[in-house]
Design a protein around this motif. Structure first.
Motif, mmCIF file in Angstrom:
data_model
loop_
_atom_site.group_PDB
_atom_site.id
_atom_site.type_symbol
_atom_site.label_atom_id
_atom_site.label_comp_id
_atom_site.label_asym_id
_atom_site.label_seq_id
_atom_site.Cartn_x
_atom_site.Cartn_y
_atom_site.Cartn_z
ATOM 1 N N ALA A 1 0.818 -1.211 0.000
ATOM 2 C CA ALA A 1 0.000 0.000 0.000
ATOM 3 C C ALA A 1 0.850 1.259 0.000
ATOM 4 C CB ALA A 1 -0.934 -0.020 1.215
ATOM 5 N N ALA A 2 1.965 1.238 0.735
ATOM 6 C CA ALA A 2 2.837 2.419 0.807
ATOM 7 C C ALA A 2 3.473 2.722 -0.539
ATOM 8 C CB ALA A 2 3.915 2.200 1.864
ATOM 9 N N VAL A 3 3.904 1.683 -1.240
ATOM 10 C CA VAL A 3 4.533 1.876 -2.553
ATOM 11 C C VAL A 3 3.507 2.384 -3.560
ATOM 12 C CG1 VAL A 3 5.676 0.703 -4.460
ATOM 13 C CG2 VAL A 3 6.323 0.172 -2.104
ATOM 14 N N GLU A 4 2.336 1.772 -3.576
ATOM 15 C CA GLU A 4 1.297 2.204 -4.522
ATOM 16 C C GLU A 4 0.864 3.637 -4.250
ATOM 17 O OE1 GLU A 4 -3.161 0.906 -6.111
ATOM 18 O OE2 GLU A 4 -2.133 -0.295 -4.599
ATOM 19 N N GLU A 5 0.681 3.976 -3.001
ATOM 20 C CA GLU A 5 0.258 5.333 -2.642
ATOM 21 C C GLU A 5 1.298 6.367 -3.064
ATOM 22 O OE1 GLU A 5 -1.180 7.911 1.300
ATOM 23 O OE2 GLU A 5 -0.446 5.858 1.508
ATOM 24 N N ALA A 6 2.565 6.046 -2.866
ATOM 25 C CA ALA A 6 3.626 6.981 -3.241
ATOM 26 C C ALA A 6 3.615 7.252 -4.742
ATOM 27 C CB ALA A 6 4.977 6.425 -2.812
ATOM 28 N N ILE A 7 3.426 6.214 -5.536
ATOM 29 C CA ILE A 7 3.416 6.386 -6.992
ATOM 30 C C ILE A 7 2.181 7.164 -7.437
ATOM 31 C CG2 ILE A 7 3.241 5.150 -9.185
ATOM 32 C CD1 ILE A 7 4.960 2.961 -7.923
ATOM 33 N N LEU A 8 1.020 6.811 -6.895
ATOM 34 C CA LEU A 8 -0.214 7.495 -7.288
ATOM 35 C C LEU A 8 -0.176 8.971 -6.910
ATOM 36 C CD1 LEU A 8 -2.888 4.801 -6.369
ATOM 37 C CD2 LEU A 8 -2.012 5.380 -8.631
ATOM 38 N N ASP A 9 0.417 9.268 -5.753
ATOM 39 C CA ASP A 9 0.496 10.667 -5.313
ATOM 40 C C ASP A 9 1.636 11.420 -5.984
ATOM 41 O OD1 ASP A 9 -1.623 10.209 -3.639
ATOM 42 O OD2 ASP A 9 -0.426 10.035 -1.809
ATOM 43 N N GLY A 10 2.698 10.697 -6.335
ATOM 44 C CA GLY A 10 3.908 11.369 -6.821
ATOM 45 C C GLY A 10 3.976 11.608 -8.311
ATOM 46 N N ILE A 11 3.201 10.852 -9.083
ATOM 47 C CA ILE A 11 3.235 11.002 -10.546
ATOM 48 C C ILE A 11 1.844 11.404 -11.031
ATOM 49 C CG2 ILE A 11 3.778 9.901 -12.746
ATOM 50 C CD1 ILE A 11 5.449 7.859 -11.242
ATOM 51 N N ARG A 12 1.738 12.593 -11.576
ATOM 52 C CA ARG A 12 0.451 13.064 -12.085
ATOM 53 C C ARG A 12 0.107 12.355 -13.399
ATOM 54 N NH1 ARG A 12 3.137 17.925 -11.165
ATOM 55 N NH2 ARG A 12 3.149 18.329 -13.411
ATOM 56 N N PRO A 13 -1.185 12.231 -13.737
ATOM 57 C CA PRO A 13 -1.569 11.540 -14.978
ATOM 58 C C PRO A 13 -0.879 12.096 -16.217
ATOM 59 C CG PRO A 13 -3.499 11.886 -13.606
ATOM 60 C CD PRO A 13 -2.368 12.610 -12.934
ATOM 61 N N GLU A 14 -0.704 13.411 -16.286
ATOM 62 C CA GLU A 14 -0.089 14.025 -17.462
ATOM 63 C C GLU A 14 1.425 13.804 -17.513
ATOM 64 O OE1 GLU A 14 -0.607 17.396 -14.383
ATOM 65 O OE2 GLU A 14 -1.684 15.591 -15.065
ATOM 66 N N GLU A 15 2.007 13.254 -16.457
ATOM 67 C CA GLU A 15 3.441 12.992 -16.448
ATOM 68 C C GLU A 15 3.791 11.599 -16.961
ATOM 69 O OE1 GLU A 15 5.203 15.839 -12.958
ATOM 70 O OE2 GLU A 15 3.933 14.165 -12.309
ATOM 71 N N TYR A 16 2.785 10.821 -17.316
ATOM 72 C CA TYR A 16 3.043 9.570 -18.027
ATOM 73 C C TYR A 16 3.193 9.878 -19.514
ATOM 74 C CZ TYR A 16 2.144 6.822 -13.862
ATOM 75 O OH TYR A 16 2.234 6.274 -12.614
ATOM 76 N N PHE A 17 4.182 9.266 -20.128
ATOM 77 C CA PHE A 17 4.509 9.578 -21.517
ATOM 78 C C PHE A 17 3.453 9.001 -22.457
ATOM 79 C CE2 PHE A 17 7.642 9.235 -25.200
ATOM 80 C CZ PHE A 17 7.612 10.597 -25.458
ATOM 81 N N ASP A 18 3.188 9.697 -23.534
ATOM 82 C CA ASP A 18 2.171 9.293 -24.508
ATOM 83 C C ASP A 18 2.773 9.357 -25.902
ATOM 84 O OD1 ASP A 18 -0.068 8.716 -25.958
ATOM 85 O OD2 ASP A 18 -1.178 10.530 -25.417
ATOM 86 N N ASP A 19 3.008 8.195 -26.508
ATOM 87 C CA ASP A 19 3.471 8.152 -27.893
ATOM 88 C C ASP A 19 3.057 6.813 -28.491
ATOM 89 O OD1 ASP A 19 5.238 6.282 -26.848
ATOM 90 O OD2 ASP A 19 7.052 7.239 -27.619
ATOM 91 N N ILE A 20 3.565 6.502 -29.677
ATOM 92 C CA ILE A 20 3.141 5.279 -30.354
ATOM 93 C C ILE A 20 3.630 4.017 -29.663
ATOM 94 C CG2 ILE A 20 3.006 6.422 -32.589
ATOM 95 C CD1 ILE A 20 5.675 5.099 -33.309
ATOM 96 N N HIS A 21 4.529 4.163 -28.709
ATOM 97 C CA HIS A 21 5.071 3.001 -28.000
ATOM 98 C C HIS A 21 4.262 2.634 -26.761
ATOM 99 C CE1 HIS A 21 8.603 2.932 -30.593
ATOM 100 N NE2 HIS A 21 8.656 4.234 -30.450
ATOM 101 N N GLY A 22 3.175 3.367 -26.494
ATOM 102 C CA GLY A 22 2.342 3.004 -25.360
ATOM 103 C C GLY A 22 1.482 4.151 -24.861
ATOM 104 N N LEU A 23 0.229 3.841 -24.538
ATOM 105 C CA LEU A 23 -0.672 4.847 -23.997
ATOM 106 C C LEU A 23 -0.372 5.092 -22.520
ATOM 107 C CD1 LEU A 23 -4.029 3.670 -25.612
ATOM 108 C CD2 LEU A 23 -2.617 5.631 -26.287
ATOM 109 N N PRO A 24 -0.655 6.290 -22.030
ATOM 110 C CA PRO A 24 -0.360 6.606 -20.623
ATOM 111 C C PRO A 24 -1.016 5.649 -19.628
ATOM 112 C CG PRO A 24 -0.819 8.615 -21.842
ATOM 113 C CD PRO A 24 -1.114 7.482 -22.770
#
Length: 279
Positions: free
Chosen positions: A227-250
């Motif tokens: 739970a601690a690891v998942e919470e840190a990632i969900l809180d620390g990385i905003r949706p728009e900070e996931y990369f979006d290109d032809i190699h994979g959707l955010p």
């Protein structure tokens, strides 16, 4: 690629002032891969004579910016660091031919600042410190994890040069775990996560790259739960900070990030099998 706007190739040893249209030339695998209409002069670093890899007095490793991926791979195969296998894993995470692998430089991979750059992943995960040199000769240092600031963006002023990256002995002595995935076989990384376990204090650090526009690092005290690891990632990385290109959707990259993070947590919080066998 014929760079037909380039009027001069200058030996970097000659010095001189930096001017608009200049570009540092290392391995050239990116510069000669696509048109560069803004470039007028290449400053060639190939004759600087920098030692590719230099052990530091405290047991760390200084990697010259001009060190090739192949040189780093060969060196790490004979190293006795606990983290040595991670170096080879990152070197093999390149989407590159044999010729590119032998010409591409560690510094060039960082300076391209592509989210999937595996040398970015490696140096950020192992607490690397970049040595940057201005045209005036003034030097400064910056953490490798903060050197890349976004997709294609890095912490470099005009004319500033990445001279080397130093990996500290403490990071090289830690246990590591590596996870990487691509949308298709031998494709560009869609997610590349590295976990490091500090043997001195038992803390876990998780470095997220490729799935995000820049490296993200998360530090946890010994034996964090899921739970601690998942919470840190969900809180620390905003949706728009996931990369979006032809190699994979955010959304897919986010799913991989969470899945790999939990796999790494489990791997590194379990007892080290080599230590168990020695008891």
């Amino acid at each position: 690629m014929d760079l037909n706007t380039v009027a001069e190739i200058r030996d970097a040893r000659l010095g001189g002032s930096w001017r608009p249209g200049d570009a540092w030339l290392g391995g050239g695998t990116y510069l000669f891969s696509e048109p560069q209409p803004h470039i007028r002069r290449l400053i060639d670093l190939g004759r600087m004579g920098w030692e590719p890899l230099t052990p530091t007095p405290d047991g760390g490793l200084e990697i010259a910016a001009t060190c090739t991926v192949a040189q780093l791979s060969r060196y790490a195969r004979t190293a006795d660091w606990t983290a040595a296998p991670l170096v080879e894993q990152c070197c093999r995470a390149f989407l590159a031919s044999w010729k590119i692998w032998n010409a591409a430089t560690v510094g060039g991979n960082l300076c391209n600042a592509l989210p999937a750059g595996p040398m970015i992943s490696l140096t950020a995960a192992l607490d690397g410190v970049c040595l940057l040199r201005a045209p005036s000769g003034e030097q400064r240092r910056a953490p490798a994890a903060q050197f890349v600031t976004g997709a294609g963006r890095k912490d470099l002023e005009p004319g500033e040069l990445l001279r080397s990256i130093t990996l500290p002995a403490r990071a090289l002595a830690g246990r590591t775990a590596f996870r990487q995935a691509s949308l298709y076989g031998l494709g560009r990384s869609a997610a590349l996560l590295i976990g490091t376990l500090d043997r001195a204090d038992g803390s876990l650090t998780l470095t997220v790259t490729a799935s995000t526009v820049r490296p993200f690092r998360f530090w946890f005290p010994p034996a964090p739960n899921a739970a601690a690891v998942e919470e840190a990632i969900l809180d620390g990385i905003r949706p728009e900070e996931y990369f979006d290109d032809i190699h994979g959707l955010p959304a897919w990259r986010r799913h991989l990030t969470l899945r790999f993070a939990e796999q790494i947590r489990r791997e590194l919080t379990e007892p080290d099998p080599t230590e168990e066998a020695a008891r």
